[in-house]
Design a protein around this motif. Structure first.
Motif, PDB file in Angstrom:
ATOM      1  N   ILE A  19      45.630  37.361  41.709  1.00 15.74           N
ATOM      2  CA  ILE A  19      45.606  35.926  41.419  1.00 15.74           C
ATOM      3  C   ILE A  19      44.295  35.309  41.867  1.00 15.74           C
ATOM      4  O   ILE A  19      43.668  34.535  41.143  1.00 15.74           O
ATOM      5  N   VAL A  20      43.861  35.651  43.082  1.00 13.21           N
ATOM      6  CA  VAL A  20      42.615  35.097  43.614  1.00 13.21           C
ATOM      7  C   VAL A  20      41.428  35.544  42.765  1.00 13.21           C
ATOM      8  O   VAL A  20      40.531  34.740  42.452  1.00 13.21           O
ATOM      9  N   GLU A  21      41.401  36.800  42.387  1.00 12.66           N
ATOM     10  CA  GLU A  21      40.299  37.302  41.548  1.00 12.66           C
ATOM     11  C   GLU A  21      40.295  36.616  40.186  1.00 12.66           C
ATOM     12  O   GLU A  21      39.233  36.301  39.643  1.00 12.66           O
ATOM     13  N   ALA A  22      41.479  36.371  39.642  1.00 12.31           N
ATOM     14  CA  ALA A  22      41.569  35.672  38.358  1.00 12.31           C
ATOM     15  C   ALA A  22      41.108  34.227  38.501  1.00 12.31           C
ATOM     16  O   ALA A  22      40.422  33.688  37.622  1.00 12.31           O
ATOM     17  N   ALA A  23      41.469  33.596  39.609  1.00 10.03           N
ATOM     18  CA  ALA A  23      41.029  32.220  39.857  1.00 10.03           C
ATOM     19  C   ALA A  23      39.510  32.149  39.909  1.00 10.03           C
ATOM     20  O   ALA A  23      38.896  31.226  39.350  1.00 10.03           O
ATOM     21  N   LEU A  24      38.897  33.122  40.554  1.00  8.10           N
ATOM     22  CA  LEU A  24      37.442  33.146  40.651  1.00  8.10           C
ATOM     23  C   LEU A  24      36.808  33.354  39.273  1.00  8.10           C
ATOM     24  O   LEU A  24      35.808  32.696  38.935  1.00  8.10           O
TER      25      LEU A  24
END
Length: 222
Positions: A19-24
């Protein structure tokens, strides 16, 4: 079966890291406005509800993103016994992270995330202060001055880049002064050509140099 049903991922297969990588990725490509749970769900071929299972709010997600950016900044860092070189290294790492991920940096570099990577940054900054001879309250105050100077400047630069200017324009000060009566602003008028040439990287380098010179003076007096 619909195409959406065939491509949607299995329930429970989503992770916080994904999720965090996708947000970035979304913020790198489209800026802050792309950071919504519905967009994240679409990016991850999942539902917004699945994202909410890992992050109860946008603020919680931003804290995780702050920790992720700290991890990017600190990757490969090794402290030495040269406090000034260590503080310079840490500062430029934050700056390069803001250049690479401007929208995310603008939102999160000043976030107190209470995370492991944030703690690593605090530890290594205080270690540099200790090598310089500063301890206790003096070290903590100097840590805060350093952090606010470095992260504030890097965050502001990220915000400028994320605002939509091209890299060439964003690197320069590019502030046009064209008053109706220039004689009312003699100093700005005299300096306008130089103001247009100064760039934020140069300003940051000078901020860092001035702070470290001042810190050396403080350390020498201990």
């Amino acid at each position: 079966m619909t195409e959406e049903a065939r491509t949607r991922r299995k329930r429970g297969s989503l992770s916080r890291v994904e999720i965090v990588e996708a947000a970035l990725r979304l913020m790198d490509g489209e800026g802050e406005s792309a950071l919504t749970f519905s967009r994240l769900g679409a990016e991850l071929k999942s539902s917004p509800t699945a994202v909410y299972r890992h992050f109860a709010s946008r603020d919680e997600l931003l804290e995780a993103l702050a920790d992720h950016l700290d991890g990017i900044s600190l990757e490969g860092y090794e402290p030495t016994d040269e406090w000034r070189a260590d503080l310079e290294d840490l500062a430029w790492r934050a700056w390069r992270t803001a250049e690479a991920h401007p929208a995310a940096a603008a939102l999160t570099l000043l976030t107190v995330a209470n995370s492991i990577n944030g703690l690593r940054a605090v530890e290594w900054t205080l270690r540099a202060m200790a090598v310089a001879g500063l301890h206790g309250r003096e070290a903590v105050v100097q840590y805060q001055v350093y952090a606010q100077t470095v992260l504030g400047a890097a965050s502001a630069y990220g915000a400028r880049l994320a605002a939509g200017a091209t890299r060439e324009v964003a690197d320069g000060w590019i502030q046009v002064y064209a008053p109706t009566d220039p004689s009312q602003y003699p100093h700005a008028e005299a300096a306008k050509a130089e103001l247009a040439l100064v760039n934020y990287r140069e300003v940051f380098a000078k901020q860092l140099e001035m702070y470290l010179d001042a810190l050396a003076t403080v350390a020498a007096a201990v």
